[in-house]
Design a protein around this motif. Structure first.
Motif, PDB file in Angstrom:
ATOM      1  N   ALA A 169       2.209  40.524  16.470  1.00  0.00           N
ATOM      2  CA  ALA A 169       1.106  40.119  15.599  1.00  0.00           C
ATOM      3  C   ALA A 169      -0.160  40.913  15.905  1.00  0.00           C
ATOM      4  O   ALA A 169      -0.298  41.545  16.957  1.00  0.00           O
ATOM      5  CB  ALA A 169       0.830  38.630  15.760  1.00  0.00           C
ATOM      6  N   GLN A 170      -1.077  40.870  14.938  1.00  0.00           N
ATOM      7  CA  GLN A 170      -2.403  41.490  15.055  1.00  0.00           C
ATOM      8  C   GLN A 170      -2.323  42.982  15.384  1.00  0.00           C
ATOM      9  O   GLN A 170      -3.092  43.494  16.200  1.00  0.00           O
ATOM     10  CB  GLN A 170      -3.252  40.735  16.084  1.00  0.00           C
ATOM     11  CG  GLN A 170      -3.524  39.288  15.674  1.00  0.00           C
ATOM     12  CD  GLN A 170      -4.502  38.577  16.576  1.00  0.00           C
ATOM     13  OE1 GLN A 170      -5.215  39.193  17.352  1.00  0.00           O
ATOM     14  NE2 GLN A 170      -4.558  37.246  16.467  1.00  0.00           N
ATOM     15  N   GLN A 171      -1.410  43.649  14.705  1.00  0.00           N
ATOM     16  CA  GLN A 171      -1.278  45.100  14.821  1.00  0.00           C
ATOM     17  C   GLN A 171      -1.798  45.798  13.571  1.00  0.00           C
ATOM     18  O   GLN A 171      -1.455  46.948  13.314  1.00  0.00           O
ATOM     19  CB  GLN A 171       0.193  45.479  15.053  1.00  0.00           C
ATOM     20  CG  GLN A 171       0.783  44.918  16.323  1.00  0.00           C
ATOM     21  CD  GLN A 171       0.037  45.382  17.565  1.00  0.00           C
ATOM     22  OE1 GLN A 171      -0.248  46.572  17.711  1.00  0.00           O
ATOM     23  NE2 GLN A 171      -0.293  44.452  18.451  1.00  0.00           N
ATOM     24  N   GLY A 172      -2.611  45.089  12.783  1.00  0.00           N
ATOM     25  CA  GLY A 172      -3.150  45.661  11.558  1.00  0.00           C
ATOM     26  C   GLY A 172      -2.545  45.016  10.328  1.00  0.00           C
ATOM     27  O   GLY A 172      -1.479  44.389  10.370  1.00  0.00           O
ATOM     28  N   LYS A 173      -3.230  45.185   9.219  1.00  0.00           N
ATOM     29  CA  LYS A 173      -2.802  44.574   7.961  1.00  0.00           C
ATOM     30  C   LYS A 173      -1.460  45.127   7.498  1.00  0.00           C
ATOM     31  O   LYS A 173      -0.632  44.404   6.941  1.00  0.00           O
ATOM     32  CB  LYS A 173      -3.876  44.816   6.895  1.00  0.00           C
ATOM     33  CG  LYS A 173      -3.616  44.126   5.567  1.00  0.00           C
ATOM     34  CD  LYS A 173      -4.780  44.372   4.624  1.00  0.00           C
ATOM     35  CE  LYS A 173      -4.549  43.743   3.253  1.00  0.00           C
ATOM     36  NZ  LYS A 173      -5.687  43.999   2.343  1.00  0.00           N
ATOM     37  N   GLY A 174      -1.231  46.426   7.720  1.00  0.00           N
ATOM     38  CA  GLY A 174       0.014  47.038   7.282  1.00  0.00           C
ATOM     39  C   GLY A 174       1.232  46.385   7.902  1.00  0.00           C
ATOM     40  O   GLY A 174       2.248  46.159   7.221  1.00  0.00           O
ATOM     41  N   ALA A 175       1.162  46.071   9.180  1.00  0.00           N
ATOM     42  CA  ALA A 175       2.288  45.440   9.867  1.00  0.00           C
ATOM     43  C   ALA A 175       2.585  44.062   9.276  1.00  0.00           C
ATOM     44  O   ALA A 175       3.756  43.673   9.125  1.00  0.00           O
ATOM     45  CB  ALA A 175       1.991  45.332  11.357  1.00  0.00           C
ATOM     46  N   ALA A 176       1.541  43.308   8.921  1.00  0.00           N
ATOM     47  CA  ALA A 176       1.739  41.993   8.305  1.00  0.00           C
ATOM     48  C   ALA A 176       2.393  42.138   6.928  1.00  0.00           C
ATOM     49  O   ALA A 176       3.269  41.349   6.556  1.00  0.00           O
ATOM     50  CB  ALA A 176       0.403  41.266   8.194  1.00  0.00           C
ATOM     51  N   LEU A 177       1.964  43.137   6.162  1.00  0.00           N
ATOM     52  CA  LEU A 177       2.558  43.356   4.842  1.00  0.00           C
ATOM     53  C   LEU A 177       4.011  43.793   4.962  1.00  0.00           C
ATOM     54  O   LEU A 177       4.851  43.418   4.128  1.00  0.00           O
ATOM     55  CB  LEU A 177       1.743  44.401   4.082  1.00  0.00           C
ATOM     56  CG  LEU A 177       0.316  43.997   3.711  1.00  0.00           C
ATOM     57  CD1 LEU A 177      -0.424  45.172   3.088  1.00  0.00           C
ATOM     58  CD2 LEU A 177       0.317  42.812   2.757  1.00  0.00           C
ATOM     59  N   ASN A 178       4.337  44.569   5.971  1.00  0.00           N
ATOM     60  CA  ASN A 178       5.726  44.971   6.175  1.00  0.00           C
ATOM     61  C   ASN A 178       6.618  43.775   6.464  1.00  0.00           C
ATOM     62  O   ASN A 178       7.779  43.729   6.034  1.00  0.00           O
ATOM     63  CB  ASN A 178       5.818  45.982   7.323  1.00  0.00           C
ATOM     64  CG  ASN A 178       5.319  47.356   6.938  1.00  0.00           C
ATOM     65  OD1 ASN A 178       5.417  47.758   5.775  1.00  0.00           O
ATOM     66  ND2 ASN A 178       4.766  48.080   7.896  1.00  0.00           N
ATOM     67  N   ALA A 179       6.091  42.788   7.192  1.00  0.00           N
ATOM     68  CA  ALA A 179       6.857  41.574   7.460  1.00  0.00           C
ATOM     69  C   ALA A 179       7.157  40.836   6.161  1.00  0.00           C
ATOM     70  O   ALA A 179       8.271  40.315   5.963  1.00  0.00           O
ATOM     71  CB  ALA A 179       6.082  40.670   8.429  1.00  0.00           C
ATOM     72  N   ALA A 180       6.178  40.798   5.251  1.00  0.00           N
ATOM     73  CA  ALA A 180       6.401  40.160   3.953  1.00  0.00           C
ATOM     74  C   ALA A 180       7.431  40.936   3.135  1.00  0.00           C
ATOM     75  O   ALA A 180       8.292  40.342   2.463  1.00  0.00           O
ATOM     76  CB  ALA A 180       5.083  40.058   3.198  1.00  0.00           C
ATOM     77  N   TRP A 181       7.352  42.273   3.162  1.00  0.00           N
ATOM     78  CA  TRP A 181       8.309  43.101   2.428  1.00  0.00           C
ATOM     79  C   TRP A 181       9.743  42.806   2.882  1.00  0.00           C
ATOM     80  O   TRP A 181      10.654  42.658   2.057  1.00  0.00           O
ATOM     81  CB  TRP A 181       7.972  44.577   2.640  1.00  0.00           C
ATOM     82  CG  TRP A 181       9.056  45.526   2.251  1.00  0.00           C
ATOM     83  CD1 TRP A 181       9.542  45.764   0.993  1.00  0.00           C
ATOM     84  CD2 TRP A 181       9.809  46.374   3.140  1.00  0.00           C
ATOM     85  NE1 TRP A 181      10.538  46.707   1.043  1.00  0.00           N
ATOM     86  CE2 TRP A 181      10.720  47.102   2.345  1.00  0.00           C
ATOM     87  CE3 TRP A 181       9.778  46.599   4.511  1.00  0.00           C
ATOM     88  CZ2 TRP A 181      11.613  48.030   2.894  1.00  0.00           C
ATOM     89  CZ3 TRP A 181      10.655  47.520   5.065  1.00  0.00           C
ATOM     90  CH2 TRP A 181      11.555  48.217   4.265  1.00  0.00           C
ATOM     91  N   ARG A 182       9.948  42.696   4.177  1.00  0.00           N
ATOM     92  CA  ARG A 182      11.290  42.407   4.682  1.00  0.00           C
ATOM     93  C   ARG A 182      11.763  41.027   4.244  1.00  0.00           C
ATOM     94  O   ARG A 182      12.936  40.841   3.873  1.00  0.00           O
ATOM     95  CB  ARG A 182      11.306  42.522   6.207  1.00  0.00           C
ATOM     96  CG  ARG A 182      10.986  43.926   6.724  1.00  0.00           C
ATOM     97  CD  ARG A 182      11.150  44.004   8.236  1.00  0.00           C
ATOM     98  NE  ARG A 182      10.749  45.322   8.729  1.00  0.00           N
ATOM     99  CZ  ARG A 182       9.553  45.604   9.238  1.00  0.00           C
ATOM    100  NH1 ARG A 182       8.632  44.637   9.329  1.00  0.00           N
ATOM    101  NH2 ARG A 182       9.270  46.823   9.643  1.00  0.00           N
ATOM    102  N   ALA A 183      10.864  40.058   4.256  1.00  0.00           N
ATOM    103  CA  ALA A 183      11.241  38.699   3.849  1.00  0.00           C
ATOM    104  C   ALA A 183      11.546  38.645   2.358  1.00  0.00           C
ATOM    105  O   ALA A 183      12.513  37.991   1.931  1.00  0.00           O
ATOM    106  CB  ALA A 183      10.115  37.727   4.206  1.00  0.00           C
ATOM    107  N   ILE A 184      10.746  39.303   1.545  1.00  0.00           N
ATOM    108  CA  ILE A 184      10.993  39.336   0.101  1.00  0.00           C
ATOM    109  C   ILE A 184      12.316  40.026  -0.196  1.00  0.00           C
ATOM    110  O   ILE A 184      13.119  39.563  -1.016  1.00  0.00           O
ATOM    111  CB  ILE A 184       9.844  40.060  -0.624  1.00  0.00           C
ATOM    112  CG1 ILE A 184       8.553  39.256  -0.501  1.00  0.00           C
ATOM    113  CG2 ILE A 184      10.184  40.296  -2.096  1.00  0.00           C
ATOM    114  CD1 ILE A 184       7.315  40.005  -0.980  1.00  0.00           C
ATOM    115  N   SER A 185      12.556  41.136   0.484  1.00  0.00           N
ATOM    116  CA  SER A 185      13.799  41.878   0.287  1.00  0.00           C
ATOM    117  C   SER A 185      15.010  41.019   0.603  1.00  0.00           C
ATOM    118  O   SER A 185      16.014  41.039  -0.123  1.00  0.00           O
ATOM    119  CB  SER A 185      13.792  43.132   1.174  1.00  0.00           C
ATOM    120  OG  SER A 185      14.939  43.913   0.970  1.00  0.00           O
TER     121      SER A 185
END
Length: 478
Positions: free
Chosen positions: A114-130
């Motif tokens: 966590a808290q590695q930048g906004k991009g890392a949080a968005l990547n987590a959402a991308w994986r969950a959506i996928s």
């Protein structure tokens, strides 16, 4: 000594003239498509599946209102709330929203990821959506949007961005909508004019700074996007960006994940969309509203992060310039945008130094300053106004006529004058960004919310908050 001084004056005059002419020429280039804009045809939101991601870090003051607005306004969308190890009650409120609304999903990130930048949080959402949509779905018909925790999407946005020139065109991989900055996101999203021009908006001491941010986004930044539509280089923003899931997948296959480590992760994403041969589009006919920053300190922190992210993206410049999939006009526009922080730093040195040297010449003239001016130096005054003042001042007038008709003529003239000094704030941010790059400081500095200061008041007086009676009464943190 005199020859050296003359040489220095000639050099500074030449540099100041080149910077000023280049700036004015760019303003003229972006104004033409901006002023001639025509509304685009609507599409049909039902042709697509919608997933909206809200990355969150300590957003307890705004997250409930934002999610409830999305759920009520866009019931067809799945809302993904990504908590990035918040220290306040953000995650607890998210869990409560997840139990209340079936279309809400919560992703909880914990250290050290966590808290590695906004991009890392968005990547987590991308994986969950996928994972949720599966491999059988038509992923080109799935749109992933990003909305800030204080954002409000205009209700007809999905219909507008699915029109024939937007996602209705299979060649369009991503769309960025107009961003508006306000003191009252709900009033702007609902076009509640009474609230927008109410007593609170007129008397609030920090309203001018918020207005200047809206002028910047609805004026110069929007105009730049219109030019980019023509050059094929539309940039993505951190709020109100929409991308096909299939395009995110392509970037993921190529780079490992759609979003990367730059502090300007939205611009970085847009570069990857273009490098893969997809077209990005800008839509001015709908918007996302977000809270403005009423304090100069918070604004400088935000703009420093943006400028530093811009400098971090220099590593893509050679790839962009040599890519057969990015048109030459687009590559040159991207190069110009990347040059902006450096031009701000250079201008902040050249223009004051030029003024100081001219002043020294005027004071040292045997006939005094009047003799210096009458000898021909007076011509510098209209040139300084034409190249250095007018381009900034114009936006105050265009803001009233094209973006905010509720602004009075007097306010528009005042904003035209103050906008010049607003530009100096951005120069300070560019210097701070360069210093951070030199120091190797890539830490993500979160932007403070305007509502953070009143969190205690909301807790102590829940009756004053419009949705307090429907929220869980929580004690302490998580």
């Amino acid at each position: 000594m005199l020859d050296s001084a003359n040489w220095l004056l000639a050099l500074l005059n030449a540099m100041a003239f080149i910077l000023s002419v280049a700036f004015l020429a760019y303003v003229v280039m972006v104004l033409r498509p901006f002023l001639w804009h025509r509304e685009i045809p609507l599409g049909d939101r039902s042709d697509f599946q919608w997933h909206i991601v809200i990355p969150c870090l300590d957003e307890e003051t705004v997250i409930v209102d934002t999610v409830e607005h999305l759920v009520d306004t866009f019931p067809e969308a799945t809302v993904w709330c990504v908590d990035d190890a918040s220290a306040d009650r953000t995650l607890v409120l998210m869990r409560w929203l997840e139990t209340r609304y079936q279309q809400v999903r919560v992703i909880s990130r914990v250290p050290p990821e966590a808290q590695q930048g906004k991009g890392a949080a968005l990547n987590a959402a991308w994986r969950a959506i996928s994972a949720e949509v599966g491999d059988e779905a038509d992923r080109s018909k799935i749109i992933v949007g990003v909305v800030d925790a204080d954002g409000r999407l205009e209700q007809f946005g999905p219909d507008v961005i699915t029109g024939p020139s937007m996602f209705g065109d299979p060649g369009v991989g991503a769309v960025q909508v107009q961003v508006r900055i306000t003191e009252d996101v709900d009033a702007l999203a609902a076009t509640d004019l009474d609230r927008l021009i109410g007593e609170n908006a007129r008397t609030k001491g920090d309203a001018l700074l918020v207005r200047l941010q809206d002028l910047e986004f609805a004026g110069p930044i929007a105009a730049m996007q219109f030019l980019r539509r023509r050059t094929g280089s539309v940039a993505m923003g951190g709020n109100g960006q929409f991308t096909r899931l299939s395009v995110l997948d392509e970037i993921g296959d190529w780079k490992g994940a759609p979003w990367h480590g730059a502090l300007l992760e939205d611009f970085e994403l847009g570069l990857h969309v273009l490098l893969l041969g997809h077209r990005s589009e800008y839509c001015h006919d709908t918007f996302v509203a977000q809270d403005g920053l009423p304090k100069v300190r918070d604004l400088l922190r935000q703009r420093t992060r943006w400028a530093q992210g811009n400098l971090q993206c220099w590593k893509y410049l050679w790839q962009v310039l040599n890519s057969p999939k990015v048109p030459l006009s687009g590559a040159l526009e991207i190069a110009h945008y990347m040059w902006v922080p450096l031009s701000q730093i250079l201008g902040s040195v050249v223009f004051p130094l030029t003024a100081v040297v001219h002043l020294a010449y005027a004071l040292g003239d045997p006939e005094g300053p009047e003799g210096w001016l009458l000898s021909g130096a007076w011509g510098l005054i209209p040139l300084a106004f034409l190249f250095g003042v007018l381009p900034h001042a114009l936006w105050g007038l265009f803001y009233r006529s094209h973006c905010a008709s509720l602004v009075s003529r007097r306010m528009a003239l005042g904003m035209a004058a103050v906008n010049l000094f607003y530009g100096y704030l951005l120069q300070i941010a560019a210097w701070r960004a360069a210093y951070r790059v030199i120091r190797g400081n890539g830490r993500w500095d979160k932007t403070a919310r305007a509502g953070d200061a009143v969190t205690a008041t909301v807790r102590e007086h829940p009756d004053r908050h419009p949705t307090a009676t429907t929220r869980p009464q929580l004690q302490g943190g998580i």
